[in-house]
Design an enzyme around this catalytic site. Structure first.
Site, PDB file in Angstrom:
ATOM      1  N   GLY A  23      37.531  64.026  43.084  1.00 18.48           N
ATOM      2  CA  GLY A  23      38.049  63.134  42.067  1.00 18.48           C
ATOM      3  C   GLY A  23      37.031  63.229  40.680  1.00 18.48           C
ATOM      4  O   GLY A  23      36.599  62.292  40.120  1.00 18.48           O
TER       5      GLY A  23
ATOM      6  N   ALA B  19      33.150  59.170  38.638  1.00 11.78           N
ATOM      7  CA  ALA B  19      32.301  60.387  38.638  1.00 11.78           C
ATOM      8  C   ALA B  19      31.603  60.632  37.602  1.00 11.78           C
ATOM      9  O   ALA B  19      30.523  60.949  37.583  1.00 11.78           O
ATOM     10  CB  ALA B  19      33.538  61.530  39.154  1.00 11.78           C
TER      11      ALA B  19
ATOM     12  N   ARG C 228      42.533  67.481  40.614  1.00 12.37           N
ATOM     13  CA  ARG C 228      43.708  68.244  40.284  1.00 12.37           C
ATOM     14  C   ARG C 228      43.546  68.816  38.593  1.00 12.37           C
ATOM     15  O   ARG C 228      44.222  69.848  38.497  1.00 12.37           O
ATOM     16  CB  ARG C 228      44.854  67.401  40.234  1.00 12.37           C
ATOM     17  CG  ARG C 228      45.254  66.767  41.401  1.00 12.37           C
ATOM     18  CD  ARG C 228      46.266  65.793  41.687  1.00 12.37           C
ATOM     19  NE  ARG C 228      46.071  64.742  40.572  1.00 12.37           N
ATOM     20  CZ  ARG C 228      46.882  63.623  40.188  1.00 12.37           C
ATOM     21  NH1 ARG C 228      47.959  63.684  40.879  1.00 12.37           N
ATOM     22  NH2 ARG C 228      46.133  62.882  39.396  1.00 12.37           N
TER      23      ARG C 228
ATOM     24  N   HIS D  38      30.808  42.946  47.834  1.00 13.76           N
ATOM     25  CA  HIS D  38      29.372  42.786  47.358  1.00 13.76           C
ATOM     26  C   HIS D  38      28.843  41.623  47.472  1.00 13.76           C
ATOM     27  O   HIS D  38      27.436  41.434  48.141  1.00 13.76           O
ATOM     28  CB  HIS D  38      29.379  43.140  45.668  1.00 13.76           C
ATOM     29  CG  HIS D  38      30.296  44.261  45.149  1.00 13.76           C
ATOM     30  ND1 HIS D  38      30.047  45.458  45.894  1.00 13.76           N
ATOM     31  CD2 HIS D  38      30.906  44.565  44.121  1.00 13.76           C
ATOM     32  CE1 HIS D  38      30.798  46.411  45.156  1.00 13.76           C
ATOM     33  NE2 HIS D  38      31.168  45.919  44.138  1.00 13.76           N
TER      34      HIS D  38
ATOM     35  N   LYS E 251      30.755  32.672  43.276  1.00  8.64           N
ATOM     36  CA  LYS E 251      31.383  32.579  41.886  1.00  8.64           C
ATOM     37  C   LYS E 251      31.653  33.810  41.485  1.00  8.64           C
ATOM     38  O   LYS E 251      30.398  34.538  41.454  1.00  8.64           O
ATOM     39  CB  LYS E 251      30.752  31.511  41.282  1.00  8.64           C
ATOM     40  CG  LYS E 251      31.493  31.454  39.802  1.00  8.64           C
ATOM     41  CD  LYS E 251      30.675  29.903  39.463  1.00  8.64           C
ATOM     42  CE  LYS E 251      29.519  30.105  38.742  1.00  8.64           C
ATOM     43  NZ  LYS E 251      29.117  29.107  37.627  1.00  8.64           N
TER      44      LYS E 251
ATOM     45  N   ARG F 286      20.864  32.255  43.922  1.00  4.38           N
ATOM     46  CA  ARG F 286      20.141  30.884  43.784  1.00  4.38           C
ATOM     47  C   ARG F 286      20.085  30.048  45.014  1.00  4.38           C
ATOM     48  O   ARG F 286      20.920  29.671  45.838  1.00  4.38           O
ATOM     49  CB  ARG F 286      20.755  30.183  42.698  1.00  4.38           C
ATOM     50  CG  ARG F 286      20.598  30.667  41.225  1.00  4.38           C
ATOM     51  CD  ARG F 286      21.433  29.780  40.344  1.00  4.38           C
ATOM     52  NE  ARG F 286      21.295  30.561  39.059  1.00  4.38           N
ATOM     53  CZ  ARG F 286      19.954  30.095  38.104  1.00  4.38           C
ATOM     54  NH1 ARG F 286      19.363  28.941  38.654  1.00  4.38           N
ATOM     55  NH2 ARG F 286      19.793  30.498  37.087  1.00  4.38           N
TER      56      ARG F 286
END
Ligand SMILES: NC(=O)C1=CN([C@@H]2O[C@H](COP(=O)(O)OP(=O)(O)OC[C@H]3O[C@@H](n4cnc5c(N)ncnc54)[C@H](OP(=O)(O)O)[C@@H]3O)[C@@H](O)[C@H]2O)C=CC1
Ligand SMILES: O=C1O[C@H](COP(=O)(O)O)[C@@H](O)[C@H](O)[C@H]1O
Length: 603
Positions: free
Chosen positions: A120, A126, A154, A349, A442, A455
C-alpha cells in the site's frame, strides 16, 4: 538463553532496560573489535542473564578458513565482559592448529539482511509516516547493514517515481546534522517498487524474485507492513505468506488498525490471519504505544517511589484520558463513517494507555509479562454501558469569516450519518486497586485544540489545615498529575503553594517537566520505535490477540446498542469544546474535566 546473530547498529536505541532487550541492544552493537586469534570469528553468541547482567556462555566460531565453514562451540577461557558502549570483550580461546588470515575472510558473507515491503506504498500512511520513519531509522544508524525497502501497490510506478514520491516526505528533522542530503540519497537508492494486485500470488512471486536478487543469498528476514484498507488485509497476507515469505529467515507482518469493528469481526480477522501466520509473526500496531510519553508511563510509575504507593483508589479520585484534534475527518470520511470515534480512538489508543496506566506491576519488562498484566486489567473492567456514554458529531461553524464544514459535508459521508465524531465515556475497573474509581475518556475531532493527555486527580487531604485558605472548592485544589502525550510533551504536577508575602494565601502551581526545556534531542516519531521493534522482534508494544479480544468485549455491546437504537449524537460546532453532555456525564461521577480552563504547564 537467547541466541542472536549480528544485525543492526542503533546508537540511540539503548533506552530499554529489561535484560532481554538489553541482550538485543548489546548484540546490535557488538562489533568484535578485537578478534582474539586468527580464524576465530564468533558468528553466534549464546547470551544469558546472570546477577551481574549479561554474559556469554558459549561462542560458535568459524574454524579452518572460509571454505570449510564448520561451526563448533568453544568454551571461553575466561569471563566475557561487556565493555563501555556495549562492546563485548571475548577472551582468547585456544587457536586451531591451522588458522586463516582474518583479513582475507569475508565476514559479511553470511550476514543476514532485512527486506521491508510496504504494502500500500502509494497510500497516505505510507507517505506520511512509514517511509519517513524508515529514513529516520536509517539516518540514526538503526537499520541493519543489509536492508532493502520495497513499495508494493497497484498503482503503476517505477523505482524512480517511488523515490521521487518518498523524497517529498523525508525531512532532516533529526538535529541539524551534516550530510543529511547525502544520507537521503543513499536511503532512496535502497528503495524499490513493485506494482501488483493485493490478491495475486503471481505478483507476489515476482516481488519474491526481486527481493531475492537484493538479498543476494544472505539469510533473508522479511517484514511486510500492511498499509492498506482492512478489507484487503487477508488477501495480501495470504499472497505474501504463500509466495513471498522468507525460506530461511523470519517473516513478520505489521497489521494496521482497525482490527475489526467488534468482537466478532475482530475474532474472524484473527482467525483468518492465523491461517497464514503464527501469532508471533503478527505485529498489530497501535502507534500510541510508540509515543514517548506513553512509553514513559511505566518508567514514571515503577521507578519513582513517590508515585506507585499513590496509584490506587485510596489516593486517586479519578483518571481522565483525553484526545482532541482541531481538525475534522476531511479526506478520511469514507473510512471514518464505518468506524466512528469510539472504534477509531477509544477502543484502541485510549484503552491501551489506560491498561498501561492501571495494570499491576509486571513480573519483568518482557513483552509477555507486560501483555499478561494488560490483559488482566482489561478483563477486570466492566463492559461500557450506554448510560455511561455521550456521543457527538460536529456541525458547520463560521468563525472569523471562515466557514468550517460539518462532518456530513464530506461527500463520502451519507447526509443522514449518525456516526459519532466525539464521545465521552465512564469506565470502571472492578479490582481491588481501582474499585469505584471513574476512568473517564473523551475523544473528539474538530475541537478547539489538539492534545492527548492523561490526567490523574488525587483525593483531597483529609483534615487539611489549610481548608479555610482554600475555600469551598476543596476538590478543585487537589493535586493533579498531568501527562501530556502531545503536543509539547510534558509531565506536570499541580500542587498547592503559599503565595510569597506576609499573608497566608494559597496558590496552585505546577511542578513541571517540559520535555522541550529538559531535553534537546527531538522526540522520535512513534512509527520509528515500532518499526525498529518489529525488525528486532520486540513485541512489547504490539497488541496480542487476547488483549484485542478483551478490548473489544468492553466496547462491543455499547457499539451495537448505539447502532441498533440509532442514537442521535449531540451536535457541536466545529472548533468548539464538544458536547455539553460530556460535562453532565463527568458530573454524575463528581468529576470535572481537567482540561477545561487549564492553562497547561507553561506557568
Ligand atoms: N492514514 C492514516 O493516518 C492512518 C491509517 N491507518 C490505517 O493504515 C492503513 C492504510 O491507511 P491509508 O494509507 O490512509 O489508506 P489509503 O486509503 O491511502 O490506502 C492505501 C493504499 O491502498 C490501496 N487501496 C485503497 N483502497 C483500496 C481498495 N478499496 N482496494 C484495493 N486497494 C486499495 C491504494 O493503493 P493502490 O491503489 O496503488 O493499490 C492506496 O494507496 C489503513 O488500514 C488505515 O486504517 C491507521 C492510522 C492512521
Ligand atoms: O489512529 C489514528 O490516529 C490519528 C491520530 O494520531 P496522532 O499520532 O496524529 O495523534 C487520528 O487522526 C486518526 O483518526 C486515527 O485513525
Amino acid at each position: 538463553m537467547a541466541t542472536y546473530s549480528p544485525s543492526t547498529h542503533c546508537p540511540s536505541s539503548s533506552a530499554y532496560s529489561n535484560n532481554s532487550s538489553l541482550i538485543n541492544r548489546i548484540h546490535q552493537r557488538t562489533t568484535f573489535p578485537s578478534i582474539p586469534r586468527k580464524g576465530f570469528r564468533p558468528t553466534k553468541l549464546y547470551l544469558h542473564q546472570s546477577s551481574n547482567g549479561v554474559s556469554v556462555s558459549n561462542a560458535v566460531h568459524v574454524q579452518d578458513g572460509a571454505k570449510s565453514m564448520k561451526e563448533s562451540p568453544v568454551e571461553s577461557d575466561g569471563p566475557v565482559k561487556i565493555l563501555k558502549d556495549g562492546i563485548l570483550s571475548v577472551p582468547p580461546v585456544t587457536p586451531p592448529e591451522e588458522s586463516i588470515d582474518v583479513a582475507s575472510f569475508d565476514f559479511n558473507k553470511d550476514k543476514s539482511t532485512v527486506s521491508i515491503t510496504v504494502v500500500g506504498a502509494s497510500g497516505d500512511l505510507a507517505k506520511k509516516k512509514i517511509f519517513p520513519a524508515l529514513f529516520a531509522l536509517y539516518y540514526e544508524g538503526c537499520l541493519p547493514e543489509h536492508f532493502t525497502i520495497f513499495g508494493y501497490a497497484r498503482s503503476k510506478m517505477t523505482d524512480a517515481e517511488l523515490r521521487t514520491m518518498v523524497s517529498k516526505t523525508l525531512t532532516c528533522r533529526i538535529d541539524q546534522r551534516e550530510n543529511c542530503g547525502e544520507k537521503m540519497d543513499h536511503f532512496l537508492e535502497r528503495c524499490f517498487y513493485h506494482p501488483g494486485q493485493y490478491d495475486s500470488p503471481e505478483n507476489f512471486l515476482e516481488l519474491d524474485k526481486k527481493l531475492k536478487e537484493h538479498e543476494a543469498g544472505r539469510v533473508a528476514n522479511r517484514l511486510f507492513y500492511l498499509s492498506i484498507p482492512p478489507n484487503i488485509f487477508i488477501d495480501a497476507v495470504k499472497c505474501a505468506s504463500s509466495s513471498a515469505s522468507s525460506a530461511k529467515g523470519w517473516t513478520r507482518v505489521i497489521v494496521e488498525k482497525p482490527f475489526g469493528r467488534d468482537s466478532e469481526s475482530s475474532s474472524a480477522l484473527t482467525r483468518s490471519l492465523k491461517q497464514y501466520l503464527d501469532e508471533d509473526q503478527i505485529f498489530r500496531i497501535d502507534h500510541y504505544l510508540g509515543k514517548e510519553l506513553v512509553e514513559n508511563l511505566s518508567v514514571l510509575r515503577f521507578s519513582n517511589l513517590i508515585f506507585e504507593p499513590l496509584w490506587s483508589r485510596q489516593y486517586i479520585r479519578n483518571v481522565q484520558f483525553i484526545f482532541a484534534e482541531d481538525f475534522g475527518t476531511e479526506g478520511r470520511g469514507g473510512y471514518f463513517d464505518n468506524y466512528g470515534i469510539i472504534r477509531d480512538i477509544m477502543q484502541n489508543h485510549l484503552l491501551q494507555i489506560l491498561a498501561l496506566f492501571a495494570m499491576e506491576t509486571p513480573v519483568s519488562l518482557d513483552a509477555e509479562d507486560i501483555r499478561n498484566e494488560k490483559v488482566k486489567v482489561l478483563r477486570s473492567m466492566r463492559p461500557l454501558r450506554l448510560d455511561d456514554v455521550v456521543t457527538g458529531q460536529y456541525k458547520s461553524h463560521t468563525r472569523g469569516g471562515v466557514k468550517y464544514p460539518a462532518y456530513i459535508d464530506d461527500k463520502t459521508v451519507p447526509n443522514d450519518s449518525l456516526t459519532p465524531t466525539f464521545a465521552a465515556a465512564a469506565l470502571f475497573i472492578d479490582n481491588a486497586r481501582w474499585d469505584g474509581v471513574p476512568f473517564l475518556m473523551k475523544a473528539g475531532k474538530a475541537l478547539h485544540d489538539r492534545r492527548t493527555e492523561i490526567r490523574v486527580q488525587f483525593r483531597h487531604v483529609p483534615g487539611n489545615l489549610y481548608n479555610k485558605n482554600i475555600g469551598p472548592g476543596l476538590d478543585v485544589a487537589t493535586n493533579e498529575l498531568v501527562i501530556r502525550v502531545q503536543p509539547d510533551e510534558a509531565i506536570y504536577l499541580k500542587i498547592n503553594n503559599k503565595v510569597p508575602g506576609l499573608g497566608m494565601r494559597l496558590d496552585r502551581s505546577n511542578l513541571n517537566l517540559l520535555y522541550a526545556a529538559r531535553y534537546s534531542k527531538e522526540i522520535p516519531d512513534a512509527y520509528e520505535r515500532l518499526l525498529l521493534d518489529a525488525i528486532e522482534g520486540e513485541r512489547r508494544l504490539f497488541i496480542r490477540s487476547d488483549e484485542l479480544d478483551a478490548a473489544w468485549s468492553l466496547f462491543t455491546p455499547v457499539l451495537k446498542e448505539l447502532d441498533d437504537k440509532k442514537i442521535v449524537p449531540e451536535y457541536y460546532p466545529y472548533g468548539s469544546r464538544g458536547p455539553v453532555g460530556s460535562h453532565y456525564l463527568a458530573a454524575r461521577y463528581k468529576v470535572q474535566w481537567g482540561d477545561v480552563g487549564d492553562v497547561g504547564s507553561q506557568q
